[in-house]
Motif scaffolding. Sequence first.
Motif: not given
Length: 272
Positions: A70, A112, A132, A190, A192-194, A196-198, A201
Amino acid sequence: MPQFSKPPPQIEDDLVQLSYPAEHILQIKMNRPKAFNAMNNALNSTLEDVLNWFESEPTLWVAVLGSTNSRAWCAGMDLKQVNLGAKANWTRNGFGGMTQRFTRKPLIGAIRGYALGGGAEMAMNLDICVAGEGATFGFPEVKRGVVILAGGLERFVKLVGHQRACEMALTGRNISPQEAKSLGMVNYVVPDDQVDAKALEIAMTIASNSPDSVMATLYGIRVTDEAGSARAAHRLFVDSAPIKQVNEGENTKIGVRAFAEKKQPKWVPSKL
């Protein structure tokens, strides 16, 4: 694991981790965490092999490139390798197997931490970039007595213009993801913890579309980037093999039929 026409390449020392988080999507994570993913010859050739396989595998339509650390996406060239006298062995597609790549399928960055030097050059050739809030971008080459040579400098100048490129590349200063976004280097910033999800998506949205149309459109964007004028790019694009294949392909018929019948299309793997 999904069924592939060819298996993924062998990966030594777990330098890259592969996963398949959704249908038609490949997630790639660089995995030299202790070295902040500094690019040595082994990681470079592994990424080249993985990206070549992804682009040739018909069941995979979009890739997300991230990191297991990260704190760093890619901190640039492995200068310890250079200091020991090893010659950098960049592949046909450049630093990280991608700075000179004419991408056939969308490649999304999930960044990140540090994207510096060659890492920033890699980011300049992503098709879409999610960063991130703790990411850092920069070209510190002038501080190390080296030069930006992997292809990212030219793309950076074209992207941000002469004066902004000079200010950043000649001072070697780092910038925040927010400033990178304002320069057009990043699509989304976004938490940092989002990241990969973004990125996933976006990948899933792209993968819901016709793979033929996506690949042909990306080809047109790439041709426009490389051609000398919009008119020249248009001629190259309209007369290209990808456009011919789209027009004659099964997915065009599927999409038109689904629209007429008010149904969701069920795409088949691309033959482009």
